[in-house]
Write a protein that holds these residues in place. Structure first.
Motif, PDB file in Angstrom:
ATOM      1  N   ARG A 203     134.397   5.548  16.665  1.00  0.00           N
ATOM      2  CA  ARG A 203     134.786   4.323  17.506  1.00  0.00           C
ATOM      3  C   ARG A 203     134.173   3.693  17.959  1.00  0.00           C
ATOM      4  O   ARG A 203     133.809   2.374  18.373  1.00  0.00           O
ATOM      5  N   TYR A 204     132.971   4.456  18.057  1.00  0.00           N
ATOM      6  CA  TYR A 204     131.838   3.665  18.592  1.00  0.00           C
ATOM      7  C   TYR A 204     130.780   2.590  17.621  1.00  0.00           C
ATOM      8  O   TYR A 204     129.481   2.587  18.289  1.00  0.00           O
ATOM      9  N   GLU A 205     131.003   2.919  16.805  1.00  0.00           N
ATOM     10  CA  GLU A 205     130.516   1.628  15.901  1.00  0.00           C
ATOM     11  C   GLU A 205     130.037   0.009  16.319  1.00  0.00           C
ATOM     12  O   GLU A 205     130.289  -0.001  16.501  1.00  0.00           O
ATOM     13  N   VAL A 206     129.032   0.119  15.439  1.00  0.00           N
ATOM     14  CA  VAL A 206     128.579  -1.712  15.974  1.00  0.00           C
ATOM     15  C   VAL A 206     128.135  -2.200  14.646  1.00  0.00           C
ATOM     16  O   VAL A 206     128.225  -1.299  13.450  1.00  0.00           O
ATOM     17  N   ASP A 207     128.861  -3.891  14.471  1.00  0.00           N
ATOM     18  CA  ASP A 207     128.538  -4.708  13.417  1.00  0.00           C
ATOM     19  C   ASP A 207     127.212  -4.757  13.244  1.00  0.00           C
ATOM     20  O   ASP A 207     125.970  -4.131  13.718  1.00  0.00           O
ATOM     21  N   GLU A 208     126.863  -6.272  12.463  1.00  0.00           N
ATOM     22  CA  GLU A 208     124.947  -5.976  11.896  1.00  0.00           C
ATOM     23  C   GLU A 208     124.159  -6.453  13.085  1.00  0.00           C
ATOM     24  O   GLU A 208     122.943  -7.107  13.032  1.00  0.00           O
ATOM     25  N   ASN A 209     125.460  -7.335  14.058  1.00  0.00           N
ATOM     26  CA  ASN A 209     124.129  -7.223  15.351  1.00  0.00           C
ATOM     27  C   ASN A 209     124.766  -7.113  16.428  1.00  0.00           C
ATOM     28  O   ASN A 209     124.205  -7.395  17.593  1.00  0.00           O
ATOM     29  N   ASP A 210     124.816  -5.454  16.228  1.00  0.00           N
ATOM     30  CA  ASP A 210     124.642  -4.585  17.066  1.00  0.00           C
ATOM     31  C   ASP A 210     125.880  -4.722  17.983  1.00  0.00           C
ATOM     32  O   ASP A 210     126.011  -4.358  19.263  1.00  0.00           O
ATOM     33  N   LYS A 211     127.192  -5.778  17.760  1.00  0.00           N
ATOM     34  CA  LYS A 211     128.274  -5.831  18.373  1.00  0.00           C
ATOM     35  C   LYS A 211     129.358  -4.695  18.439  1.00  0.00           C
ATOM     36  O   LYS A 211     129.714  -4.690  17.092  1.00  0.00           O
ATOM     37  N   ARG A 212     129.815  -3.931  19.413  1.00  0.00           N
ATOM     38  CA  ARG A 212     131.276  -3.223  18.981  1.00  0.00           C
ATOM     39  C   ARG A 212     132.000  -3.737  18.453  1.00  0.00           C
ATOM     40  O   ARG A 212     132.560  -5.031  18.462  1.00  0.00           O
ATOM     41  N   THR A 213     132.580  -3.628  17.555  1.00  0.00           N
ATOM     42  CA  THR A 213     133.872  -3.665  16.289  1.00  0.00           C
ATOM     43  C   THR A 213     135.405  -3.407  16.732  1.00  0.00           C
ATOM     44  O   THR A 213     136.371  -3.323  16.918  1.00  0.00           O
ATOM     45  N   LYS A 214     135.635  -2.168  17.871  1.00  0.00           N
ATOM     46  CA  LYS A 214     136.569  -1.214  18.167  1.00  0.00           C
ATOM     47  C   LYS A 214     136.638  -1.176  19.840  1.00  0.00           C
ATOM     48  O   LYS A 214     135.898  -1.122  20.235  1.00  0.00           O
ATOM     49  N   CYS A 215     137.923  -1.174  19.959  1.00  0.00           N
ATOM     50  CA  CYS A 215     138.236  -1.312  22.221  1.00  0.00           C
ATOM     51  C   CYS A 215     139.079   0.007  21.072  1.00  0.00           C
ATOM     52  O   CYS A 215     140.388   0.512  20.822  1.00  0.00           O
ATOM     53  N   THR A 216     139.274   0.773  22.445  1.00  0.00           N
ATOM     54  CA  THR A 216     139.992   2.492  23.535  1.00  0.00           C
ATOM     55  C   THR A 216     140.093   1.473  24.439  1.00  0.00           C
ATOM     56  O   THR A 216     139.851   1.561  26.074  1.00  0.00           O
ATOM     57  N   ILE A 217     141.518   2.046  24.738  1.00  0.00           N
ATOM     58  CA  ILE A 217     141.573   1.314  26.225  1.00  0.00           C
ATOM     59  C   ILE A 217     142.576   3.275  26.021  1.00  0.00           C
ATOM     60  O   ILE A 217     143.342   2.914  25.998  1.00  0.00           O
ATOM     61  N   ILE A 218     142.016   3.587  27.943  1.00  0.00           N
ATOM     62  CA  ILE A 218     142.316   4.757  28.286  1.00  0.00           C
ATOM     63  C   ILE A 218     143.328   4.946  29.195  1.00  0.00           C
ATOM     64  O   ILE A 218     142.881   3.760  30.461  1.00  0.00           O
ATOM     65  N   THR A 219     144.576   4.399  29.798  1.00  0.00           N
ATOM     66  CA  THR A 219     144.787   5.155  31.181  1.00  0.00           C
ATOM     67  C   THR A 219     145.006   6.731  31.842  1.00  0.00           C
ATOM     68  O   THR A 219     145.367   7.791  30.910  1.00  0.00           O
ATOM     69  N   SER A 220     144.586   6.648  32.944  1.00  0.00           N
ATOM     70  CA  SER A 220     144.739   7.979  33.554  1.00  0.00           C
ATOM     71  C   SER A 220     145.265   7.857  34.740  1.00  0.00           C
ATOM     72  O   SER A 220     144.807   7.308  35.647  1.00  0.00           O
ATOM     73  N   ASN A 221     145.574   9.349  35.344  1.00  0.00           N
ATOM     74  CA  ASN A 221     146.168   9.560  36.799  1.00  0.00           C
ATOM     75  C   ASN A 221     144.592  10.235  37.486  1.00  0.00           C
ATOM     76  O   ASN A 221     144.498  10.256  38.246  1.00  0.00           O
ATOM     77  N   ASN A 222     144.038  10.743  36.407  1.00  0.00           N
ATOM     78  CA  ASN A 222     142.425  11.035  36.961  1.00  0.00           C
ATOM     79  C   ASN A 222     141.381  10.580  36.439  1.00  0.00           C
ATOM     80  O   ASN A 222     141.729   9.360  36.008  1.00  0.00           O
ATOM     81  N   THR A 223     140.678  11.005  38.073  1.00  0.00           N
ATOM     82  CA  THR A 223     139.231   9.713  38.072  1.00  0.00           C
ATOM     83  C   THR A 223     138.407   9.830  36.113  1.00  0.00           C
ATOM     84  O   THR A 223     138.453  11.439  36.425  1.00  0.00           O
ATOM     85  N   ARG A 224     137.525   9.483  36.611  1.00  0.00           N
ATOM     86  CA  ARG A 224     135.951   9.640  35.522  1.00  0.00           C
ATOM     87  C   ARG A 224     135.988  10.959  35.275  1.00  0.00           C
ATOM     88  O   ARG A 224     135.300  11.718  34.533  1.00  0.00           O
ATOM     89  N   SER A 225     135.298  11.088  37.248  1.00  0.00           N
ATOM     90  CA  SER A 225     134.668  12.727  36.733  1.00  0.00           C
ATOM     91  C   SER A 225     135.513  12.957  36.836  1.00  0.00           C
ATOM     92  O   SER A 225     134.944  14.662  36.410  1.00  0.00           O
ATOM     93  N   GLU A 226     136.491  13.482  36.935  1.00  0.00           N
ATOM     94  CA  GLU A 226     137.519  14.736  36.458  1.00  0.00           C
ATOM     95  C   GLU A 226     138.079  14.632  34.924  1.00  0.00           C
ATOM     96  O   GLU A 226     137.234  15.919  34.850  1.00  0.00           O
TER      97      GLU A 226
END
Ligand code: ATP
Ligand code: MG
Length: 258
Positions: A203-226
């Protein structure tokens, strides 16, 4: 003496038919082609959406929906905060229509993270031709850790993985709550980590202009560091954004679950 073409023209006129010039005929053919192309693009999108709906994993096993219109600020004691988070989410959706990036909705239980995420999904389905898929992290863990002698379950998981790699907008809901205690630490199993790594990488792929093509939405009760203590850094870096503009913090909101 009339030639064949004149006879044919007379016959068409007699039948009340319309005689078209070469130019007009050509235009009509182009229009018919365009209509057919549009129709097949619409059919293809509808089919893809059906596949992602089939492969979605819902917390209760049943599809749920929500819309921006259904978000009621008065459900929260702090109405201003509830109004503000809706405006922030709608702005984020406007940006997501133009470019793909990851989104992180963070906050405690029952404050409306899943509801807001479903409102984004609803808007994507209604106003864009992007495809969406919803995956409950808990339901996914169950599927990944399932007994692999069950061939049907194995085939289903393969389909889910393929869809998670390919869909335009992927929701991973309640990320972190699937991770149980292993001794004194909360850490995801190797199998689950590897599954997520394949998804995150693709999902981290980019197109020929180096732009991301996919979006991932995460919901969490935990912080990023947790989350970083439960999963390896490479995965968190690809999956959970640290860019403030792409994070929705549900602060000042209370548990409104009845
Ligand atoms: N502002 C609101 N207006 C209307 N309904 C709301 C609002 N906020 C939450 N809800 C409803 O309250 C319930 C709990 O919200 P939701 O499931 O989105 O919370 P959550 O933050 O995802 O919680 P958890 O962390 O436990 O998953 C849902 O049924 C949701 O639709
Ligand atoms: Mg939730």
């Amino acid at each position: 003496m009339q030639n064949v073409s004149d006879v044919a023209k007379q016959w068409i006129r007699d039948k009340g038919g319309e005689l078209l010039s070469q130019d007009e005929l050509q235009k009509r053919l182009v229009a018919i082609d365009q209509q057919a192309e549009q129709k097949s693009a619409e059919d293809y999108l509808a089919l893809k959406r059906k596949v992602y709906e089939r492969d979605s994993l819902w917390p209760s096993g049943k599809k749920t929906t929500f819309t921006f219109e259904r978000w009621l600020p008065e459900r929260q004691p702090n109405k201003t905060a509830a109004t503000e988070i809706k405006a922030q989410t709608q702005n984020l959706f406007k940006r997501l229509r133009r470019e793909a990036f990851n989104v992180f909705l963070n906050g405690s239980a029952g404050v409306g993270k899943t509801a807001m995420t479903l409102a984004i999904v609803d808007a994507f389905e209604k106003y864009t031709n992007k495809t969406t898929m919803f995956v409950s992290a808990v339901a996914l863990r169950e599927a990944v850790m399932f007994d692999f002698s069950d061939l049907q379950a194995k085939a289903k998981l393969k389909r889910v993985e393929k869809s998670m790699l390919e869909v335009d907008v992927l929701v991973i809901d309640d990320f972190g709550s699937e991770v149980g205690m292993a001794g004194s630490v909360r850490q995801a199993t190797e199998r689950l980590q590897q599954f997520y790594m394949r998804v995150a990488d693709a999902r981290y792929e980019v197109d020929e202009n180096d732009k991301r093509t996919k979006c991932t939405i995460i919901t969490s009760n935990n912080t990023r560091s947790e989350l970083s203590t439960m999963y390896n850094d490479k995965l968190i870096s690809r999956l959970v954004t640290k860019k403030p503009a792409n994070i929705l913090l549900f602060v000042g909101l209370e548990d409104v679950r009845e």
